[in-house]
Scaffold this motif. Sequence first.
Motif, PDB file in Angstrom:
ATOM      1  N   ARG A  81      41.324  42.541  29.513  1.00 21.58           N
ATOM      2  CA  ARG A  81      40.592  43.772  29.697  1.00 21.58           C
ATOM      3  C   ARG A  81      41.344  44.891  28.989  1.00 21.58           C
ATOM      4  O   ARG A  81      42.586  44.869  28.907  1.00 21.58           O
ATOM      5  N   ILE A 130      43.937  38.736  31.874  1.00 21.59           N
ATOM      6  CA  ILE A 130      43.357  38.489  33.198  1.00 21.59           C
ATOM      7  C   ILE A 130      43.615  37.039  33.615  1.00 21.59           C
ATOM      8  O   ILE A 130      44.250  36.769  34.631  1.00 21.59           O
ATOM      9  N   GLY A 167      40.245  39.806  41.660  1.00 29.12           N
ATOM     10  CA  GLY A 167      38.852  40.216  41.539  1.00 29.12           C
ATOM     11  C   GLY A 167      38.081  39.426  40.491  1.00 29.12           C
ATOM     12  O   GLY A 167      36.891  39.661  40.300  1.00 29.12           O
ATOM     13  N   TYR A 168      38.761  38.502  39.814  1.00 35.68           N
ATOM     14  CA  TYR A 168      38.136  37.707  38.755  1.00 35.68           C
ATOM     15  C   TYR A 168      38.369  36.216  39.006  1.00 35.68           C
ATOM     16  O   TYR A 168      39.386  35.821  39.555  1.00 35.68           O
ATOM     17  N   LEU A 202      32.877  37.831  37.965  1.00 36.17           N
ATOM     18  CA  LEU A 202      33.182  38.911  38.907  1.00 36.17           C
ATOM     19  C   LEU A 202      32.307  38.659  40.124  1.00 36.17           C
ATOM     20  O   LEU A 202      31.078  38.719  40.026  1.00 36.17           O
ATOM     21  N   ALA A 256      31.595  43.155  42.078  1.00 37.80           N
ATOM     22  CA  ALA A 256      32.106  44.148  41.137  1.00 37.80           C
ATOM     23  C   ALA A 256      32.503  45.458  41.821  1.00 37.80           C
ATOM     24  O   ALA A 256      31.844  45.902  42.786  1.00 37.80           O
ATOM     25  N   SER A 259      36.536  49.976  39.631  1.00 37.42           N
ATOM     26  CA  SER A 259      37.815  49.791  38.928  1.00 37.42           C
ATOM     27  C   SER A 259      37.740  48.695  37.865  1.00 37.42           C
ATOM     28  O   SER A 259      38.655  48.562  37.046  1.00 37.42           O
ATOM     29  N   GLN A 260      36.673  47.916  37.896  1.00 41.53           N
ATOM     30  CA  GLN A 260      36.509  46.857  36.909  1.00 41.53           C
ATOM     31  C   GLN A 260      35.695  47.312  35.695  1.00 41.53           C
ATOM     32  O   GLN A 260      35.416  46.518  34.795  1.00 41.53           O
ATOM     33  N   THR A 261      35.332  48.587  35.677  1.00 44.11           N
ATOM     34  CA  THR A 261      34.732  49.171  34.475  1.00 44.11           C
ATOM     35  C   THR A 261      35.753  49.100  33.357  1.00 44.11           C
ATOM     36  O   THR A 261      36.874  49.610  33.487  1.00 44.11           O
ATOM     37  N   SER A 262      35.389  48.447  32.270  1.00 42.66           N
ATOM     38  CA  SER A 262      36.345  48.204  31.207  1.00 42.66           C
ATOM     39  C   SER A 262      35.644  47.551  30.020  1.00 42.66           C
ATOM     40  O   SER A 262      34.444  47.261  30.071  1.00 42.66           O
ATOM     41  N   TYR A 310      35.934  44.059  27.999  1.00 38.94           N
ATOM     42  CA  TYR A 310      36.516  42.733  28.181  1.00 38.94           C
ATOM     43  C   TYR A 310      36.484  41.983  26.848  1.00 38.94           C
ATOM     44  O   TYR A 310      35.439  41.872  26.211  1.00 38.94           O
TER      45      TYR A 310
END
Lengths: 110, 116
Positions: B36, B46, B63-64, B78, B81, B84-87, B89
Amino acid sequence: GQQVMQIPQYQHVQEGEDFTTYCNSSTTLSNIQWYKQRPGGHPVFLIQLVKSGEVKKQKRLTFQFGEAKKNSSLHITATQTTDVGTYFCAGGGNTDKLIFGTGTRLQVFP
Amino acid sequence: NAGVTQTPKFRVLKTGQSMTLLCAQDMNHEYMYWYRQDPGMGLRLIHYSVGEGTTAKGEVPDGYNVSRLKKQNFLLGLESAAPSQTSVYFCASSYPLPGAFGETQYFGPGTRLLVL
């Protein structure tokens, strides 16, 4: 754990000026790789250095691997607007993973 | 050769929703990775896989989940979701040479994920 730091985080230069980014590892590396990521793009492999003190050149780009194999640098001579992007170093240790540095974002003004 | 491809290119999720990101490579590479990328944080690993049927945790695995049922595919899941997982990849693959470590990685175009 192993960490790879890069400086500077950002660099703005006038076209024609030189640019250097530095990479430092907390541990000895088996190899160092450099990648370039254009804005909105994905990282693309540039080069790999394996030997202590190794120096490699690609046109205007010069890559060095330190004698202790813990640091590296990328120098661009006479930058061009096509050099814009983020440059990452990535250290290979004795595992299957690469540890990427935080990157240096280069902006070149015409 | 398509190289490394990723599906989807962009996705918007609501908090708590699940999704799977697909990575495929046609270079017969043994190793595959999920990273990420967040502003100012570089690329953070990750999970990764050193071969079909194997997976291992990277730097930020919480979380993954991942699966490598086929050599050419590496899935990142995920389950619930979070913002904080906005990203962005990125998937990558590499072919390890005997006795060598950290071989060149080939990256896919990325998946931009926004979690609201």
